[in-house]
Every structure is written in structure tokens, then in C-alpha cells.
Motif scaffolding. Structure first.
Motif, PDB file in Angstrom:
ATOM      1  N   ARG A  11       7.000   0.761   9.007  1.00 30.41           N
ATOM      2  CA  ARG A  11       6.989  -0.564   8.368  1.00 30.41           C
ATOM      3  C   ARG A  11       8.384  -1.178   8.335  1.00 30.41           C
ATOM      4  O   ARG A  11       8.531  -2.395   8.464  1.00 30.41           O
ATOM      5  N   ARG A  12       9.406  -0.320   8.148  1.00 31.68           N
ATOM      6  CA  ARG A  12      10.781  -0.849   8.204  1.00 31.68           C
ATOM      7  C   ARG A  12      11.039  -1.485   9.561  1.00 31.68           C
ATOM      8  O   ARG A  12      11.551  -2.605   9.648  1.00 31.68           O
ATOM      9  N   ALA A  13      10.619  -0.744  10.612  1.00 34.02           N
ATOM     10  CA  ALA A  13      10.832  -1.258  11.975  1.00 34.02           C
ATOM     11  C   ALA A  13      10.042  -2.547  12.168  1.00 34.02           C
ATOM     12  O   ALA A  13      10.543  -3.522  12.754  1.00 34.02           O
ATOM     13  N   ALA A  14       8.803  -2.572  11.654  1.00 37.84           N
ATOM     14  CA  ALA A  14       7.970  -3.768  11.822  1.00 37.84           C
ATOM     15  C   ALA A  14       8.561  -4.955  11.058  1.00 37.84           C
ATOM     16  O   ALA A  14       8.522  -6.099  11.540  1.00 37.84           O
ATOM     17  N   LEU A  15       9.131  -4.690   9.886  1.00 35.39           N
ATOM     18  CA  LEU A  15       9.703  -5.776   9.088  1.00 35.39           C
ATOM     19  C   LEU A  15      10.939  -6.365   9.787  1.00 35.39           C
ATOM     20  O   LEU A  15      11.102  -7.597   9.840  1.00 35.39           O
ATOM     21  N   ILE A  16      11.771  -5.486  10.330  1.00 34.57           N
ATOM     22  CA  ILE A  16      12.955  -5.964  11.069  1.00 34.57           C
ATOM     23  C   ILE A  16      12.500  -6.766  12.300  1.00 34.57           C
ATOM     24  O   ILE A  16      13.042  -7.842  12.595  1.00 34.57           O
ATOM     25  N   ALA A  17      11.469  -6.243  12.997  1.00 41.06           N
ATOM     26  CA  ALA A  17      10.973  -6.947  14.195  1.00 41.06           C
ATOM     27  C   ALA A  17      10.434  -8.322  13.805  1.00 41.06           C
ATOM     28  O   ALA A  17      10.671  -9.319  14.490  1.00 41.06           O
ATOM     29  N   TRP A  18       9.721  -8.376  12.671  1.00 43.54           N
ATOM     30  CA  TRP A  18       9.194  -9.671  12.180  1.00 43.54           C
ATOM     31  C   TRP A  18      10.343 -10.647  11.931  1.00 43.54           C
ATOM     32  O   TRP A  18      10.289 -11.817  12.342  1.00 43.54           O
ATOM     33  N   ALA A  19      11.399 -10.157  11.247  1.00 45.90           N
ATOM     34  CA  ALA A  19      12.513 -11.039  10.892  1.00 45.90           C
ATOM     35  C   ALA A  19      13.190 -11.585  12.149  1.00 45.90           C
ATOM     36  O   ALA A  19      13.552 -12.766  12.208  1.00 45.90           O
ATOM     37  N   ARG A  20      13.332 -10.726  13.156  1.00 47.68           N
ATOM     38  CA  ARG A  20      13.962 -11.192  14.403  1.00 47.68           C
ATOM     39  C   ARG A  20      13.052 -12.198  15.099  1.00 47.68           C
ATOM     40  O   ARG A  20      13.504 -13.228  15.603  1.00 47.68           O
ATOM     41  N   ASP A  21      11.772 -11.898  15.077  1.00 47.83           N
ATOM     42  CA  ASP A  21      10.784 -12.718  15.770  1.00 47.83           C
ATOM     43  C   ASP A  21      10.725 -14.150  15.215  1.00 47.83           C
ATOM     44  O   ASP A  21      10.698 -15.121  15.966  1.00 47.83           O
ATOM     45  N   VAL A  22      10.723 -14.257  13.881  1.00 49.26           N
ATOM     46  CA  VAL A  22      10.583 -15.601  13.286  1.00 49.26           C
ATOM     47  C   VAL A  22      11.953 -16.171  12.881  1.00 49.26           C
ATOM     48  O   VAL A  22      12.014 -17.221  12.257  1.00 49.26           O
ATOM     49  N   ASP A  23      13.033 -15.462  13.233  1.00 45.44           N
ATOM     50  CA  ASP A  23      14.382 -15.798  12.771  1.00 45.44           C
ATOM     51  C   ASP A  23      14.354 -15.996  11.250  1.00 45.44           C
ATOM     52  O   ASP A  23      14.822 -16.994  10.715  1.00 45.44           O
ATOM     53  N   ASP A  71       0.846  -1.190   0.000  1.00 46.60           N
ATOM     54  CA  ASP A  71       0.000   0.000   0.000  1.00 46.60           C
ATOM     55  C   ASP A  71       0.882   1.241   0.000  1.00 46.60           C
ATOM     56  O   ASP A  71       2.065   1.158  -0.339  1.00 46.60           O
ATOM     57  N   ALA A  72       0.347   2.376   0.399  1.00 46.62           N
ATOM     58  CA  ALA A  72       1.099   3.633   0.303  1.00 46.62           C
ATOM     59  C   ALA A  72       2.334   3.649   1.206  1.00 46.62           C
ATOM     60  O   ALA A  72       3.228   4.472   1.027  1.00 46.62           O
ATOM     61  N   GLU A  73       2.394   2.730   2.168  1.00 46.55           N
ATOM     62  CA  GLU A  73       3.571   2.652   3.043  1.00 46.55           C
ATOM     63  C   GLU A  73       4.489   1.494   2.656  1.00 46.55           C
ATOM     64  O   GLU A  73       5.427   1.172   3.383  1.00 46.55           O
ATOM     65  N   GLY A  74       4.193   0.833   1.559  1.00 43.11           N
ATOM     66  CA  GLY A  74       5.016  -0.313   1.148  1.00 43.11           C
ATOM     67  C   GLY A  74       4.388  -1.621   1.589  1.00 43.11           C
ATOM     68  O   GLY A  74       3.160  -1.716   1.774  1.00 43.11           O
ATOM     69  N   LEU A  75       5.222  -2.635   1.773  1.00 41.67           N
ATOM     70  CA  LEU A  75       4.736  -3.980   2.103  1.00 41.67           C
ATOM     71  C   LEU A  75       3.883  -3.961   3.379  1.00 41.67           C
ATOM     72  O   LEU A  75       4.264  -3.343   4.380  1.00 41.67           O
ATOM     73  N   ASP A  76       2.771  -4.684   3.345  1.00 39.32           N
ATOM     74  CA  ASP A  76       1.888  -4.801   4.518  1.00 39.32           C
ATOM     75  C   ASP A  76       2.478  -5.884   5.446  1.00 39.32           C
ATOM     76  O   ASP A  76       2.248  -7.074   5.251  1.00 39.32           O
ATOM     77  N   VAL A  77       3.240  -5.442   6.436  1.00 37.08           N
ATOM     78  CA  VAL A  77       3.990  -6.387   7.273  1.00 37.08           C
ATOM     79  C   VAL A  77       3.046  -7.228   8.134  1.00 37.08           C
ATOM     80  O   VAL A  77       3.325  -8.393   8.417  1.00 37.08           O
TER      81      VAL A  77
END
Ligand SMILES: Cc1ncc(COP(=O)(O)O)c(C=O)c1O
Length: 457
Positions: free
Chosen positions: A249-261, A214-220
């Protein structure tokens, strides 16, 4: 202060060549004296070294090692490859108005500069360098790229994290093949995305899951619901919409990556071309343990060079290197060394500065002409890259416009194949890299005639 902390943090590596004071002052829009003072201060503090004829470079410093321990390599099983669909447009054909996206201005390829870099490589390479190469790429190039990517993209790059590839495409293929072979077949990708990449991602063994943009990029949040542990994104300039991934969203994407390794694969395909401000730093620099950065010279020089890189966590970089060793024995050496000379001499930076100005003028001309000739259309995305995403007035049939334009010698790409379920509004993707401002205005006028008047004759 920014330079000092970048050197301390290891983003600017020892030996990295800095731009001249004149060029940096121009880029930062400050007086040259300010930059001269800053360089002198950092020279005095020992952060920089200057040698006559070699410019100013980052001084050697003991930097902390980062990264996770390498895990043992595993055998990779090879799934059958998917058929490659025919190119949409014939390669090499001369068109009246070529607005296909995806390539830089090939007529502006710096032939003389490349020739002298090749000459220098051939003059200086020892015979032994012409043997089968390091499958990770020449260490000289990985070192130069580490410096460049740290300086320009705020990447956390060191030579051991880098593998030289045949463009972004090969980097994506290998990384996804390795993840898929270890059971990570579910790969999330953006919706819309580059249709050219779909066959290679499938051939790598991926089961593709489309995540809305969407307007902010990927829907994390949507990504988090899929169970995928790897995602391919274009955060600096989403392809094709031109949206930049927002800070939250950048912060959320990084948090997702850490969360699910998980692994975020960052396709940095055109990040050098941002016209209204500095591009946002890459995600890889924020979380080098979970992000793979993929880039190439396809937009900065020419796609035909097939020269790119991945910057990956050390355990994954080692596997990518092993994959090259097992499958194709590495990349052509002389071209790698030519690129070393181009970057080290400052020629690559100068070239980018020149092209940035040219492309910006072209983009502005096309946007202005579309406003005049196609007032019902809206241009999406930020001022960056080599293409525009243009939403057409509602009710316009995209395919009919593409066909009618082609009849008039104007080649444009429809947006529909880039969306899994078709776009909400009809749209075109217009590459403006190849034409000068007045030809782009003519192309916009022609497009206006085709769309507004339904004029296909
Ligand atoms: C979004 C995107 N990523 C990657 C690529 C491929 O780049 P390369 O030539 O480095 O393989 C392209 C090519 O057009 C692209 O549009």
C-alpha cells in the motif's frame, strides 16, 4: 554500511549528532565493540567527525540539491471558519482512571531538562535573536530537526524544506488551506480518523472525502477513484486503529501521488513509539517531492509546548513560510532554541528511550489485564503509540459503556465518532500513557465489570 549509505544519500546530514556507541549498541542489540569498530571505520573514511565533549557527528560533505523549482506565491483567499465544537471532556480535570487518548504522561514531563535547555537558550541567544523571528523557524532548529528526522525517520529533510509550526495541527491547517486556495479543496482522509482534526480541516477550506482503512491501512484503490489530489494519512500507526500501512500500500500510495501529481500529507504524530521493532521509515523519505511530513513534540514531550514542524517540497515549504509571515509572524524563539539544545545534547534521544520503555510496560500491562477481565474483546493494531483500539464483544452499546465507566471514574473514548458511518463492531480507544501498570489493571477490571456484568452502580 547503513550509516555510510545514509550519509551518502543525504538522509544523515552534515553535523547530525549520532547516538553514543553505548546507546546505539543497546538499540541495535549488538555488542558495543561492533558499534565502536563501525564508528572508527567511518571516522577513518572521513564520514564522521568526533570532538571531545561534542560526541560524534556526520562530517561535512557536498550533497546534491534536490527538489523542484519554486513557483510564484499566490494570494490566499480566506473562507469563513467553521465553529469549533466543545471539548468532549473538560480540560485539566483530575480523574480516577484517565484513559483518554491523545496525550503523553504529563507528570513525566522532563522539567529539569527543559529548564536547563531554556537556561542555555537564554544564556547564549544574542539580543538580535529576540526580534521578530524567521517565520520558517530558527535556522538552528530547522538544521537540528533535519538531522534528527533524517536519522530517526529516514526523512529527506534539509533546513529549507522545514517550517516550524504550532504542532501538527497548524501544519495540517496551513498546508490544506494553501492547497484548497489553489482549487484542491477535495482532501481525502482516513475512515476512521481523529475527530479532533475535522473542524480544523474544514476551517482550512477542505471538502473532506473519507477513504476506508482496513488491515493494511488506507485503501489506495478507493482513493484513486475519488478524483482527490491530496490525502491525509497516518502511515506509521493509523489513528485510531493502530494499523501500519503495508509495504504494497505504501508503494501504491506513492505511485498514486506521482500519477496524479498529488500531495500525501503524512501525520507522523506518534512514530517515535514503536515497541516491538524499529518504526518503518516515513513516506516522505521515499518521495520527498510529493509528500509533506508533519510531526511535533506533543507526544514526545508535551502538547502544551505547541511545537512541531512540516517537511515539505521546497515550493510548498516556501508558501507555508509566507503564510506564517502573513498571518502570525512565526513561532516563539526561546522555546525553539531550547529544543535545539535538547536534541543536540542527546537529551531528546535519551528521553525517548526512557519513555519508550515505560509506555511499553504500560501497554503490555493493559493488554494483559484486558485479556483477563474482558476476554471477549480484541485489541487491534501493532505494539506502538500511546493508545489501544479495543473491539468490544458484539452487541455491547458503546455509548452506554462510556457513560457507565465515567460514572465509576473511568474515562475512555468511544470509537463511533471516529467513523463516518459508525464502527462495524463497538470499540473503545484507550490511552495508557498516564497510568502505571497496576492502575491500568484496575481500570481494565473496572471496564470488565461495566461491560460483562452491566455493572454501572
Ligand atoms: C492523529 C493525530 N494527529 C495530530 C494530532 C495533533 O498533534 P499536535 O499536538 O502536534 O498538533 C493528534 C493529537 O492528539 C493526533 O491524535
Amino acid at each position: 554500511v547503513a550509516l555510510r549509505s545514509a550519509i551518502r544519500a543525504g538522509r544523515l546530514r552534515a553535523g547530525t549528532r549520532l547516538p553514543s556507541t553505548r546507546d546505539l549498541a543497546h538499540d541495535l542489540e549488538v555488542s558495543r565493540g561492533v558499534v565502536v569498530n563501525a564508528y572508527e571505520q567511518l571516522l577513518a573514511e572521513g564520514f564522521l567527525v568526533a570532538r571531545h565533549g561534542d560526541g560524534t557527528r556526520v562530517a561535512p560533505l557536498a550533497l546534491p540539491e534536490m527538489g523542484r523549482p519554486a513557483s510564484p506565491a499566490r494570494r490566499v483567499s480566506v473562507p469563513p471558519s467553521a465553529p469549533v465544537p466543545a471539548e468532549r471532556f473538560p480540560v485539566g480535570e483530575t480523574l480516577t482512571y484517565d484513559l483518554r487518548p491523545g496525550a503523553p504522561d504529563l507528570s513525566a514531563f522532563p522539567r529539569e531538562l527543559w529548564l536547563s535547555a531554556l537556561r542555555q537558550a537564554l544564556r547564549t541567544l544574542p539580543n538580535s535573536a529576540l526580534d521578530y523571528p524567521d517565520p520558517a523557524g530558527a535556522v538552528e532548529l530547522r538544521t537540528e530537526l533535519a538531522g534528527y528526522l533524517g536519522r530517526v525517520r529516514a526523512a529527506h529533510a534539509d533546513p529549507d524544506r522545514i517550517v516550524v509550526t504550532h504542532g501538527v495541527a497548524q501544519g495540517l491547517f496551513i498546508v490544506i488551506r494553501l492547497l484548497a486556495a489553489e482549487g484542491g479543496r477535495r482532501i481525502a482522509i482516513e475512515d476512521p480518523t481523529s475527530p479532533r482534526q475535522l473542524p480544523l480541516l474544514r476551517a482550512a477550506g477542505a471538502e473532506l472525502i473519507r477513504i476506508p482503512v482496513d488491515a493494511e491501512g488506507l485503501d489506495v484503490a478507493a482513493l484513486a477513484g475519488t478524483g482527490a489530489r491530496a490525502v491525509l494519512v497516518t502511515p506509521a500507526h493509523q489513528y485510531p486503529t493502530g494499523v501500519v500501512l503495508s509495504p504494497r500500500r505504501r508503494a501504491a500510495l506513492i505511485a498514486w501521488a506521482r500519477d496524479v501529481d498529488g500531495i500525501v500529507i503524512e501525520d507522523d504524530y506518534d512514530a517515535e513509539f514503536r515497541y516491538d521493532r524499529e518504526p518503518v521509515g516515513c513516506l516522505q523519505g521515499v518521495e520527498p517531492g510529493q509528500v509533506v511530513l508533519a510531526g511535533s513534540v506533543s507526544k514526545s514531550l508535551a502538547p502544551g509546548l505547541r511545537l512541531g514542524w512540516v517537511v515539505a517540497p521546497p515550493w510548498l515549504a516556501a508558501r507555508v513560510r509566507d503564510f506564517r509571515a502573513d498571518t502570525d509572524l512565526g513561532s516563539a524563539v526561546i522555546e525553539q532554541h531550547a529544543l535545539v539544545h535538547l536534541i543536540a545534547s542527546g537529551g531528546y534521544d535519551r528521553r525517548l528511550r526512557v519513555m519508550r520503555r515505560i509506555y511499553r510496560t504500560r501497554r503490555d500491562a493493559l493488554v494483559a489485564a484486558l485479556r483477563v477481565h474482558l476476554p471477549g474483546a480484541s485489541v487491534r493494531g501493532v505494539s506502538a503509540g500511546l493508545h489501544l483500539y479495543v473491539e468490544l464483544p458484539a452487541g455491547v452499546a458503546e455509548e452506554a459503556v462510556v457513560a457507565a465507566a465515567a460514572d465509576r471514574g473511568l474515562v475512555v473514548a468511544p470509537a463511533a465518532p471516529m467513523w463516518s458511518g459508525g464502527p462495524a463492531r463497538p470499540a473503545l480507544v484507550l490511552g495508557y500513557s498516564r497510568l502505571g501498570p497496576s492502575r491500568l489493571s484496575e481500570a481494565a477490571e473496572l471496564l470488565g465489570q461495566v461491560i460483562i456484568r452491566g455493572d454501572s452502580g
